[in-house]
Design a protein around this motif. Structure first.
Motif, PDB file in Angstrom:
ATOM      1  N   ARG A  16       0.893  -1.241   0.074  1.00 54.78           N
ATOM      2  CA  ARG A  16      -0.159  -0.075   0.047  1.00 54.78           C
ATOM      3  C   ARG A  16       0.955   1.169  -0.007  1.00 54.78           C
ATOM      4  N   LEU A  17       1.911   1.302   0.845  1.00 53.25           N
ATOM      5  CA  LEU A  17       2.798   2.432   0.931  1.00 53.25           C
ATOM      6  C   LEU A  17       3.418   2.711  -0.388  1.00 53.25           C
ATOM      7  N   VAL A  18       4.058   1.798  -0.993  1.00 52.65           N
ATOM      8  CA  VAL A  18       4.756   1.823  -2.376  1.00 52.65           C
ATOM      9  C   VAL A  18       3.742   2.397  -3.210  1.00 52.65           C
ATOM     10  N   ARG A  19       2.528   1.972  -3.329  1.00 57.17           N
ATOM     11  CA  ARG A  19       1.603   2.271  -4.681  1.00 57.17           C
ATOM     12  C   ARG A  19       1.094   3.629  -4.227  1.00 57.17           C
ATOM     13  N   GLU A  20       0.845   4.068  -2.972  1.00 56.89           N
ATOM     14  CA  GLU A  20       0.504   5.512  -2.488  1.00 56.89           C
ATOM     15  C   GLU A  20       1.678   6.404  -3.013  1.00 56.89           C
ATOM     16  N   THR A  21       2.929   5.896  -2.743  1.00 57.30           N
ATOM     17  CA  THR A  21       3.849   6.948  -2.847  1.00 57.30           C
ATOM     18  C   THR A  21       4.550   7.051  -4.347  1.00 57.30           C
ATOM     19  N   PHE A  22       4.404   6.140  -5.068  1.00 56.23           N
ATOM     20  CA  PHE A  22       4.777   6.376  -6.688  1.00 56.23           C
ATOM     21  C   PHE A  22       3.666   6.681  -7.515  1.00 56.23           C
ATOM     22  N   GLU A  23       4.000   7.130  -8.681  1.00 58.44           N
ATOM     23  CA  GLU A  23       2.956   7.896  -9.626  1.00 58.44           C
ATOM     24  C   GLU A  23       2.165   6.530 -10.285  1.00 58.44           C
ATOM     25  N   THR A  24       2.895   5.384 -10.357  1.00 56.65           N
ATOM     26  CA  THR A  24       2.344   4.198 -11.101  1.00 56.65           C
ATOM     27  C   THR A  24       2.531   3.138 -10.315  1.00 56.65           C
ATOM     28  N   GLU A  25       1.912   2.021 -10.588  1.00 54.65           N
ATOM     29  CA  GLU A  25       1.953   0.773  -9.764  1.00 54.65           C
ATOM     30  C   GLU A  25       3.406  -0.072 -10.209  1.00 54.65           C
ATOM     31  N   ALA A  26       4.051   0.302 -10.996  1.00 58.99           N
ATOM     32  CA  ALA A  26       5.287  -0.182 -11.327  1.00 58.99           C
ATOM     33  C   ALA A  26       6.267  -0.484 -10.158  1.00 58.99           C
ATOM     34  N   GLU A  27       6.569   0.267  -9.518  1.00 64.56           N
ATOM     35  CA  GLU A  27       7.289  -0.115  -8.415  1.00 64.56           C
ATOM     36  C   GLU A  27       6.838  -1.245  -7.387  1.00 64.56           C
ATOM     37  N   ALA A  28       5.529  -0.889  -7.085  1.00 62.68           N
ATOM     38  CA  ALA A  28       4.864  -1.944  -6.135  1.00 62.68           C
ATOM     39  C   ALA A  28       4.877  -3.254  -6.790  1.00 62.68           C
ATOM     40  N   LYS A  29       4.727  -3.280  -8.182  1.00 61.47           N
ATOM     41  CA  LYS A  29       4.748  -4.751  -8.623  1.00 61.47           C
ATOM     42  C   LYS A  29       6.158  -5.085  -8.795  1.00 61.47           C
ATOM     43  N   LEU A  30       7.463  -4.436  -8.855  1.00 62.28           N
ATOM     44  CA  LEU A  30       8.765  -4.691  -8.585  1.00 62.28           C
ATOM     45  C   LEU A  30       8.844  -5.425  -7.433  1.00 62.28           C
ATOM     46  N   VAL A  31       8.416  -4.606  -6.212  1.00 56.02           N
ATOM     47  CA  VAL A  31       8.565  -5.171  -4.804  1.00 56.02           C
ATOM     48  C   VAL A  31       8.020  -6.536  -4.876  1.00 56.02           C
ATOM     49  N   ILE A  32       6.880  -6.776  -5.441  1.00 58.45           N
ATOM     50  CA  ILE A  32       6.198  -7.901  -5.159  1.00 58.45           C
ATOM     51  C   ILE A  32       7.026  -9.091  -5.864  1.00 58.45           C
ATOM     52  N   SER A  33       7.515  -8.821  -7.305  1.00 62.60           N
ATOM     53  CA  SER A  33       8.239  -9.841  -8.118  1.00 62.60           C
ATOM     54  C   SER A  33       9.403 -10.002  -7.473  1.00 62.60           C
ATOM     55  N   LEU A  34      10.191  -9.099  -6.825  1.00 62.87           N
ATOM     56  CA  LEU A  34      11.605  -9.389  -6.124  1.00 62.87           C
ATOM     57  C   LEU A  34      11.227 -10.353  -5.028  1.00 62.87           C
ATOM     58  N   ARG A  35      10.421 -10.045  -4.344  1.00 59.08           N
ATOM     59  CA  ARG A  35       9.909 -10.878  -3.184  1.00 59.08           C
ATOM     60  C   ARG A  35       9.692 -12.470  -3.456  1.00 59.08           C
ATOM     61  N   GLU A  36       8.747 -12.341  -4.639  1.00 57.11           N
ATOM     62  CA  GLU A  36       8.483 -13.636  -4.778  1.00 57.11           C
ATOM     63  C   GLU A  36       9.476 -14.516  -5.447  1.00 57.11           C
ATOM     64  N   ASN A  37      10.312 -13.912  -6.255  1.00 55.62           N
ATOM     65  CA  ASN A  37      11.387 -14.464  -7.021  1.00 55.62           C
ATOM     66  C   ASN A  37      12.800 -14.772  -6.099  1.00 55.62           C
ATOM     67  N   SER A  38      12.322 -14.331  -4.910  1.00 57.21           N
ATOM     68  CA  SER A  38      13.776 -14.203  -3.662  1.00 57.21           C
ATOM     69  C   SER A  38      14.915 -13.748  -4.376  1.00 57.21           C
ATOM     70  N   HIS A  39      14.446 -12.456  -4.764  1.00 55.29           N
ATOM     71  CA  HIS A  39      15.528 -11.459  -5.001  1.00 55.29           C
ATOM     72  C   HIS A  39      15.581 -10.398  -4.114  1.00 55.29           C
ATOM     73  N   LEU A  40      15.095 -10.549  -2.978  1.00 57.77           N
ATOM     74  CA  LEU A  40      15.144  -9.532  -2.198  1.00 57.77           C
ATOM     75  C   LEU A  40      16.211  -9.720  -0.962  1.00 57.77           C
ATOM     76  N   THR A  41      17.261  -8.899  -1.060  1.00 57.48           N
ATOM     77  CA  THR A  41      18.346  -9.027  -0.138  1.00 57.48           C
ATOM     78  C   THR A  41      18.307  -8.444   1.247  1.00 57.48           C
ATOM     79  N   LEU A  42      17.561  -7.150   1.453  1.00 57.82           N
ATOM     80  CA  LEU A  42      17.314  -6.527   2.344  1.00 57.82           C
ATOM     81  C   LEU A  42      16.178  -5.574   2.292  1.00 57.82           C
ATOM     82  N   SER A  43      15.168  -5.752   2.972  1.00 59.43           N
ATOM     83  CA  SER A  43      14.083  -4.728   3.034  1.00 59.43           C
ATOM     84  C   SER A  43      13.787  -4.269   4.296  1.00 59.43           C
ATOM     85  N   LEU A  44      13.974  -2.989   4.438  1.00 62.22           N
ATOM     86  CA  LEU A  44      13.723  -2.365   5.734  1.00 62.22           C
ATOM     87  C   LEU A  44      12.547  -1.524   5.934  1.00 62.22           C
TER      88      LEU A  44
END
Length: 167
Positions: A16-44
């Motif tokens: 929700r935060l990422v969707r509200e902050t950025f103009e498009t949903e691209a960044e939110a989809k990116l975060v979801i994809s990185l998490r789903e594909n185990s490409h997330l090293t550190l998320s704070l």
């Protein structure tokens, strides 16, 4: 304010935060994809005194000429609109860089505003004959190493995870 690693209970709030902050949903989809594909090293996440998630910072692997040197890319970084300009993003980035260094990740890259990211020690990657595959202003693609030795003898193309190509 508390900075901590994301917990499973934070995932929907981060989305929700990422969707509200950025103009498009691209960044939110990116975060979801990185998490789903185990490409997330550190998320704070940054939490208010009441426990509300008000900021998010993510690091994921990058390669240099196809080789994995445990380098990381910072993206995305966001803070809830009503909490912006209070140093929250700065605290997230500093904590992220310190944590990565402690965990043995020696180099981070970022694509962003040089005036902002230089305060953390990022400098133009072009200085080291490194670039990203996207056509961006030369000064906007930056690199920071824990120690100069991690960049010695290195040059070439830095690539983010394939999920970034969908942006």
């Amino acid at each position: 304010m508390l900075i901590r690693t994301e917990a499973p209970a934070d995932i929907l709030t981060i989305d929700r935060l990422v969707r509200e902050t950025f103009e498009t949903e691209a960044e939110a989809k990116l975060v979801i994809s990185l998490r789903e594909n185990s490409h997330l090293t550190l998320s704070l996440v940054a939490c208010s005194d009441e426990g509300e998630v008000i900021g998010h910072c993510l690091f994921s692997p990058v390669t240099l000429d196809g080789e994995d040197f445990n380098w990381q890319g910072l993206a995305p970084l966001c803070v809830k609109k009503e909490y912006q300009k209070q140093g929250i993003a700065q605290t997230l980035v500093k904590e992220g860089l310190e944590t990565l260094a402690e965990l043995g990740y020696p180099v981070s890259v970022v694509l962003g505003d040089p005036a902002y990211y230089q305060r953390f020690g990022f400098e133009s990657a072009k200085t080291y004959n490194m670039n990203c595959k996207w056509e961006v202003p030369e000064e906007a693609f930056m690199i920071k190493a824990c120690s100069p030795e991690f960049l010695e003898g290195k040059a070439g193309l830095i690539e983010y995870c394939p999920e970034f190509d969908l942006l």
